[in-house]
Design a protein around this motif. Structure first.
Motif, PDB file in Angstrom:
ATOM      1  N   ALA A   1       0.847  -1.188   0.000  1.00 21.43           N
ATOM      2  CA  ALA A   1       0.000   0.000   0.000  1.00 21.43           C
ATOM      3  C   ALA A   1       0.885   1.240   0.000  1.00 21.43           C
ATOM      4  N   ILE A   2       0.376   2.324  -0.608  1.00 20.45           N
ATOM      5  CA  ILE A   2       1.184   3.524  -0.806  1.00 20.45           C
ATOM      6  C   ILE A   2       1.498   4.256   0.493  1.00 20.45           C
ATOM      7  N   ASP A   3       0.857   3.872   1.604  1.00 22.18           N
ATOM      8  CA  ASP A   3       1.188   4.493   2.889  1.00 22.18           C
ATOM      9  C   ASP A   3       2.106   3.618   3.731  1.00 22.18           C
TER      10      ASP A   3
ATOM     11  N   GLY B   1       4.575 -13.181   8.006  1.00 24.57           N
ATOM     12  CA  GLY B   1       4.942 -11.779   7.996  1.00 24.57           C
ATOM     13  C   GLY B   1       6.166 -11.466   8.831  1.00 24.57           C
ATOM     14  N   GLU B   2       6.769 -12.469   9.422  1.00 19.99           N
ATOM     15  CA  GLU B   2       7.971 -12.238  10.216  1.00 19.99           C
ATOM     16  C   GLU B   2       9.143 -11.859   9.308  1.00 19.99           C
ATOM     17  N   LEU B   3      10.020 -11.001   9.827  1.00 19.29           N
ATOM     18  CA  LEU B   3      11.192 -10.588   9.058  1.00 19.29           C
ATOM     19  C   LEU B   3      12.157 -11.766   8.937  1.00 19.29           C
ATOM     20  N   VAL B   4      12.539 -12.078   7.695  1.00 21.55           N
ATOM     21  CA  VAL B   4      13.477 -13.169   7.435  1.00 21.55           C
ATOM     22  C   VAL B   4      14.893 -12.622   7.320  1.00 21.55           C
ATOM     23  N   TRP B   5      15.058 -11.587   6.532  1.00 21.15           N
ATOM     24  CA  TRP B   5      16.361 -10.935   6.429  1.00 21.15           C
ATOM     25  C   TRP B   5      16.190  -9.497   5.973  1.00 21.15           C
ATOM     26  N   ALA B   6      17.236  -8.711   6.172  1.00 23.19           N
ATOM     27  CA  ALA B   6      17.282  -7.328   5.699  1.00 23.19           C
ATOM     28  C   ALA B   6      18.644  -7.090   5.071  1.00 23.19           C
TER      29      ALA B   6
ATOM     30  N   VAL C   1      10.601  -6.649  -0.459  1.00 22.40           N
ATOM     31  CA  VAL C   1      10.071  -5.319  -0.757  1.00 22.40           C
ATOM     32  C   VAL C   1      11.145  -4.257  -0.575  1.00 22.40           C
ATOM     33  N   GLY C   2      11.073  -3.242  -1.435  1.00 21.58           N
ATOM     34  CA  GLY C   2      11.821  -2.010  -1.268  1.00 21.58           C
ATOM     35  C   GLY C   2      10.803  -0.886  -1.186  1.00 21.58           C
ATOM     36  N   GLY C   3      11.093   0.250  -1.800  1.00 21.93           N
ATOM     37  CA  GLY C   3      10.119   1.340  -1.800  1.00 21.93           C
ATOM     38  C   GLY C   3      10.699   2.606  -2.398  1.00 21.93           C
ATOM     39  N   TRP C   4       9.793   3.434  -2.913  1.00 24.57           N
ATOM     40  CA  TRP C   4      10.187   4.724  -3.477  1.00 24.57           C
ATOM     41  C   TRP C   4      10.343   5.748  -2.361  1.00 24.57           C
ATOM     42  N   ILE C   5      11.450   6.486  -2.390  1.00 25.21           N
ATOM     43  CA  ILE C   5      11.711   7.568  -1.437  1.00 25.21           C
ATOM     44  C   ILE C   5      11.584   8.884  -2.194  1.00 25.21           C
TER      45      ILE C   5
ATOM     46  N   ASN D   1       3.840  -3.472   8.957  1.00 22.73           N
ATOM     47  CA  ASN D   1       4.161  -2.044   8.854  1.00 22.73           C
ATOM     48  C   ASN D   1       5.546  -1.870   8.244  1.00 22.73           C
ATOM     49  N   LEU D   2       5.596  -1.422   6.996  1.00 23.09           N
ATOM     50  CA  LEU D   2       6.882  -1.219   6.329  1.00 23.09           C
ATOM     51  C   LEU D   2       7.564   0.077   6.759  1.00 23.09           C
ATOM     52  N   ASN D   3       6.836   0.962   7.437  1.00 27.11           N
ATOM     53  CA  ASN D   3       7.434   2.213   7.895  1.00 27.11           C
ATOM     54  C   ASN D   3       8.329   2.022   9.110  1.00 27.11           C
ATOM     55  N   ALA D   4       8.243   0.870   9.744  1.00 26.60           N
ATOM     56  CA  ALA D   4       9.012   0.625  10.965  1.00 26.60           C
ATOM     57  C   ALA D   4      10.499   0.551  10.653  1.00 26.60           C
ATOM     58  N   ASP D   5      11.294   1.211  11.472  1.00 30.95           N
ATOM     59  CA  ASP D   5      12.754   1.085  11.506  1.00 30.95           C
ATOM     60  C   ASP D   5      13.474   1.706  10.312  1.00 30.95           C
ATOM     61  N   ILE D   6      12.775   2.506   9.480  1.00 32.14           N
ATOM     62  CA  ILE D   6      13.453   3.102   8.319  1.00 32.14           C
ATOM     63  C   ILE D   6      13.668   4.605   8.487  1.00 32.14           C
ATOM     64  N   GLY D   7      13.276   5.176   9.628  1.00 32.69           N
ATOM     65  CA  GLY D   7      13.402   6.615   9.850  1.00 32.69           C
ATOM     66  C   GLY D   7      12.042   7.286   9.792  1.00 32.69           C
ATOM     67  N   GLU D   8      12.043   8.611   9.876  1.00 34.41           N
ATOM     68  CA  GLU D   8      10.784   9.346   9.843  1.00 34.41           C
ATOM     69  C   GLU D   8      10.151   9.242   8.460  1.00 34.41           C
ATOM     70  N   THR D   9       8.850   8.957   8.454  1.00 36.38           N
ATOM     71  CA  THR D   9       8.134   8.798   7.187  1.00 36.38           C
ATOM     72  C   THR D   9       6.864   9.638   7.193  1.00 36.38           C
ATOM     73  N   PRO D  10       7.003  10.958   7.083  1.00 36.78           N
ATOM     74  CA  PRO D  10       5.795  11.767   6.905  1.00 36.78           C
ATOM     75  C   PRO D  10       5.116  11.383   5.604  1.00 36.78           C
ATOM     76  N   PRO D  11       3.856  11.774   5.399  1.00 36.15           N
ATOM     77  CA  PRO D  11       3.138  11.381   4.184  1.00 36.15           C
ATOM     78  C   PRO D  11       3.932  11.670   2.912  1.00 36.15           C
ATOM     79  N   ALA D  12       3.959  10.695   2.037  1.00 41.27           N
ATOM     80  CA  ALA D  12       4.594  10.751   0.715  1.00 41.27           C
ATOM     81  C   ALA D  12       6.111  10.620   0.761  1.00 41.27           C
ATOM     82  N   MET D  13       6.708  10.461   1.936  1.00 40.92           N
ATOM     83  CA  MET D  13       8.157  10.334   1.978  1.00 40.92           C
ATOM     84  C   MET D  13       8.619   8.933   1.576  1.00 40.92           C
ATOM     85  N   TYR D  14       7.796   7.915   1.914  1.00 40.24           N
ATOM     86  CA  TYR D  14       8.143   6.533   1.569  1.00 40.24           C
ATOM     87  C   TYR D  14       6.902   5.889   0.973  1.00 40.24           C
ATOM     88  N   ILE D  15       6.979   5.497  -0.315  1.00 38.70           N
ATOM     89  CA  ILE D  15       5.815   4.956  -1.012  1.00 38.70           C
ATOM     90  C   ILE D  15       6.242   3.712  -1.795  1.00 38.70           C
TER      91      ILE D  15
END
Length: 795
Positions: free
Chosen positions: A299-301, A378-383, A353-357, A325-339
């Motif tokens: 999802a885009i959010d 949904g558990e994290l396997v690797w990063a 998954v990756g994502g557009w910054i 929640n993909l926003n976890a642990d990647i830094g501050e993600t105000p709306p539209a910062m990480y999509i």
């Protein structure tokens, strides 16, 4: 004075005044262009029109003589600059030719004319025929390249494609990224009989103001088509009728960049010893409870969502009631910062998954970390955090993954046999300034990185741009295909298209180039405080698409006036060819960050060994704005305006270089489709894609003429085993079928609005092959819609 003489006096006076009015802007613009070191023709033409117009208004035959000299000079100058190339001649010759036609009709009205009316009227008739012929020529494609295709080496259809059969469970059909299907019911001989089989209106016309766009390529499995909308509503449709089976509204929210490029179908492994998910394609979903078959969506959010493929209900055993929640642990993600806009990549019970910054905002934007989650729990396997390679899962308590690293916003490809996933990387933000970048940013930016699927550890990487300060991040999914080695065998290749028009062919086992790559010197002169790489990699062993060096003579417009405007724009900018460095003056960049090639990615006709690539050609300007000035300026939307680049000495101003009519300031075509023989590495054909029929000047005035000028292309192509290439990402509203071996258009269907996605295909339980598009609106069009449309042969 009789009425005839009076009427003639008025007509000549009006015509003369019109010539003067046309001459004034040409003179003013001609002075500017000549001052900048450009062509003197426009100054001469403007002055000649003024003199000619004044004399004609006074009914002096000398005015016609002056115009005749101007016309002769125009023809000679046009042929000298453009040769016999049709589109470059249009703005140079069309206006003077029409003026000459009118003047010939008026010659008998001059008091001193004694030669009668027959000769000038005959010449006017000839001129009219020339103009009519030009219109007829304008309706025929130009800049077409065609060579006979002889398949010297049989193509190798991958095992994954054969196993996928007539379903379409992943964004590109399989993880190989080839967008090729073995279904061959629809052929070059019968494609003209294709009809609309069904339509589904998802009721969510994207709003252009929010950069919402329908870029969705649907997924198909077991008789059901799964489609997503820009706000992440998933609709499950009966693939034979288009009837809605269920709908799930994720209500994805973002102030910009609203889009969903696709969802992925996943079958949970039912029991030990069964084939892993991603390899069991073509079989019905396992039974034994809810969520045995699942739909996976970003999802885009910043949510990763799993739904029961049968009911659309969230899978309770995945994450928090179906959501991670993909926003976890990647830094501050105000709306539209990480999509995360691209479809998730699912293989071997893992979701990667990756994502557009959001480009150009600041130093230290959210991390570009790539994560793999267990597809069942949904558990994290690797990063993979390129800045902290020792962090293989969650970062230490109280910390985040490394901020501001190059992100992976496009779609990876994967090879299950080699156990590798291939990531196309972007840049460390912001894009147009790089002095702050760290060693790992420099190493991995604008690259292809191969990771071990099981562990997420790097196996190799290949960089397509060094110290990228042009936003040339790798935008497209790699295509994996085994190409002939010249000795009767094949080499497992990775084919990567890029924004800068380069196509890199690498050994996907090692990352070493298969086709020749040269490090060539590029322009220098970095902005104060930054640096540049002295060389850049050029893929000289493959065709380079849309990379011709621009010049003033190659600036273009519909008329001599907007061509003059574009020539002034060109002369006002610094341009040293590809990789012209950004600076505090205005520089011209071509290819632009839109491409070349972009996220639509390539297609490969695996049976014929043909690489199918669409590209766009739009020049762009960039200008670094000193921080003190930039902080007082307003920003822009993604892709145009002022971007703060906070944390660096400069903001960036950037936009496309367009004429006042909204047309790219360069000669057509602005977008093409190209077929390349992967055996010979030569172009088989290249054709301009799309017409200006549905283009709206100034956003409102529809052109209406089907001139096949070749417009910027969005999305990718679908190829089929029968020898067809389907494409819908033109700026006119159409789905086209091309003959894959010749590039000839053999079928076209009008769409209600434009489309940006890649068409897909499947064979439904009724035995019919379908071609599906999702039409929400072309990139530059204000006309939007919300339909999924399926085509099939009639019974």
């Amino acid at each position: 004075m009789d009425k005839t003489t009076s009427r003639g006096r008025i007509i000549l006076a009006v015509f003369g005044v019109v010539l003067v009015l046309l001459g004034l802007p040409l003179t003013w613009g001609g002075v500017q262009l000549a001052t900048l070191g450009g062509s003197w023709y426009y100054l001469f033409a403007g002055l000649a029109l003024i003199v000619s117009g004044v004399l004609i208004a006074r009914r002096r035959l000398a005015g016609a003589a002056v115009f005749a000299v101007l016309f002769a000079v125009t023809i000679a100058w046009s042929l000298w600059e453009a040769g016999l190339d049709f589109w470059p001649l249009v703005p140079r010759v069309s206006g003077p030719l029409f003026m000459a036609f009118l003047l010939l009709l008026l010659l008998p009205r001059f008091p001193g004319w004694t030669q009668g009316a027959k000769a000038p009227l005959a010449m006017a008739g000839l001129t009219a025929l020339l103009m009519g012929g030009a219109v007829a020529l304008a309706l025929q494609p130009k800049h077409v390249t065609r060579h006979d295709f002889t398949q010297a080496v049989p193509g190798k259809v991958s095992a994954e494609t054969l196993a996928a059969g007539n379903e379409w469970r992943e964004y590109a059909h399989t993880g190989k990224g080839t967008r090729y299907i073995t279904a061959d019911q629809i052929t070059p001989d019968n494609v003209r009989n294709l009809k609309v089989a069904w339509e589904f209106d998802y009721g969510e016309a994207p709003a252009a103001a929010t950069l919402a766009e329908d870029q969705n390529t649907p997924t198909y499995a077991n008789g059901v088509l799964y489609s997503c909308t820009p706000s992440n509503t998933v609709n499950a449709l009966d693939a034979q009728t288009g009837k809605l089976l269920w709908s799930y509204a994720a209500k994805g929210a973002s102030p910009i960049w609203q889009r969903c490029r696709g969802v992925t179908y996943y079958e949970a492994q039912p029991a030990a010893g069964q084939p892993p998910a991603g390899q069991s394609v073509g079989n019905p979903p396992a039974t034994g409870g809810a969520c045995q078959a699942r739909i996976v969506m970003n999802a885009i959010d910043g949510r990763l969502i799993e739904l029961d493929a049968a009911t659309g209900k969230p899978c309770a055993d995945f994450g928090d009631n179906g959501v991670v929640n993909l926003n976890a642990d990647i830094g501050e993600t105000p709306p539209a910062m990480y999509i995360p806009t691209s479809a998730p990549t699912v293989m071997q019970d893992k979701i990667v998954v990756g994502g557009w910054i959001f480009d150009g905002q600041k130093v230290g934007e959210p991390s570009g970390v790539v994560r793999a989650f267990d597809a069942r729990s949904g558990e994290l396997v690797w990063a993979w955090d390129m800045g902290k390679p020792d962090v293989t899962k969650l970062p230490p308590a109280g910390e985040t993954y490394t901020l501001g690293t190059p992100n992976i916003w496009s779609t990876p490809a994967y090879d299950l046999e080699l156990g590798l996933i291939y990531l196309p990387t972007g840049n460390s933000t912001p894009d147009f300034w790089g002095a702050h970048r760290r060693d790992f940013d420099e190493k991995y930016g604008s690259s292809v990185v191969a990771l071990d699927i099981a562990t997420g550890r790097e196996r190799w990487h290949f960089q397509t741009v060094h110290h990228d300060v042009w936003d040339y991040d790798v935008p497209s999914q790699p295509a994996l295909y085994d190409i002939p080695d010249g000795r009767g065998g094949t080499i497992p290749a990775l084919i990567q298209t890029t924004k800068q028009g380069q196509i890199f062919v690498l050994d996907r086992r090692t990352g070493q180039p298969i086709t020749k790559v040269e490090e060539r010197p590029v322009p220098q002169g970095a902005a104060p405080g930054d640096f540049l790489s002295p060389t850049q990699p050029f893929s000289v062993g493959m065709p380079q698409l849309g990379v011709d060096t621009l010049s003033e003579a190659k600036m273009w417009g519909v008329s001599m006036f907007d061509q003059l405007y574009c020539r002034i724009r060109y002369r006002s900018m610094r341009y040293e060819g590809m990789y012209t460095p950004p600076g505090t003056d205005t520089s011209l960049m071509f290819p632009s960050p839109f491409g070349g090639m972009n996220w639509g990615s390539a297609s490969i006709d695996e049976g014929r060994g043909l690489l199918i690539v669409n590209d766009m050609r739009i020049p762009r300007y960039v200008k670094l704005i000193p921080r003190a000035i930039a902080d007082t300026m307003q920003g822009g939307i993604h892709g145009a305006g002022i971007f703060p680049q906070a944390g660096t000495p400069f903001a960036i101003e950037t936009d496309n270089v367009m004429s006042p009519l909204g047309i790219p300031c360069m000669e057509p075509p602005f977008g093409t489709m190209t077929a390349i023989d992967l055996n010979t590495k030569k172009i088989v054909w290249q054709v301009p894609m799309g017409t200006v029929k549905d283009t709206r000047l100034f956003g409102t005035l529809k052109v209406g003429l089907p001139l096949p000028i070749g417009m910027p292309t969005v999305g990718g192509a679908l190829t089929t085993a029968s020898g067809l290439t389907f494409y819908s990402g033109t700026q006119d509203f159409a789905l086209r079928a091309l003959d894959t071996t010749s590039g000839r258009e053999i079928w076209k269907a009008d769409l209600p609005v434009g489309a940006q996605m890649t068409p897909m295909s499947y064979i439904a339980p009724n035995g019919k092959q379908y071609i599906v598009v999702s039409a929400g609106g072309a990139r530059e069009s204000p006309i939007r819609g919300s339909k999924v449309i399926a085509y099939a042969l009639p019974d």
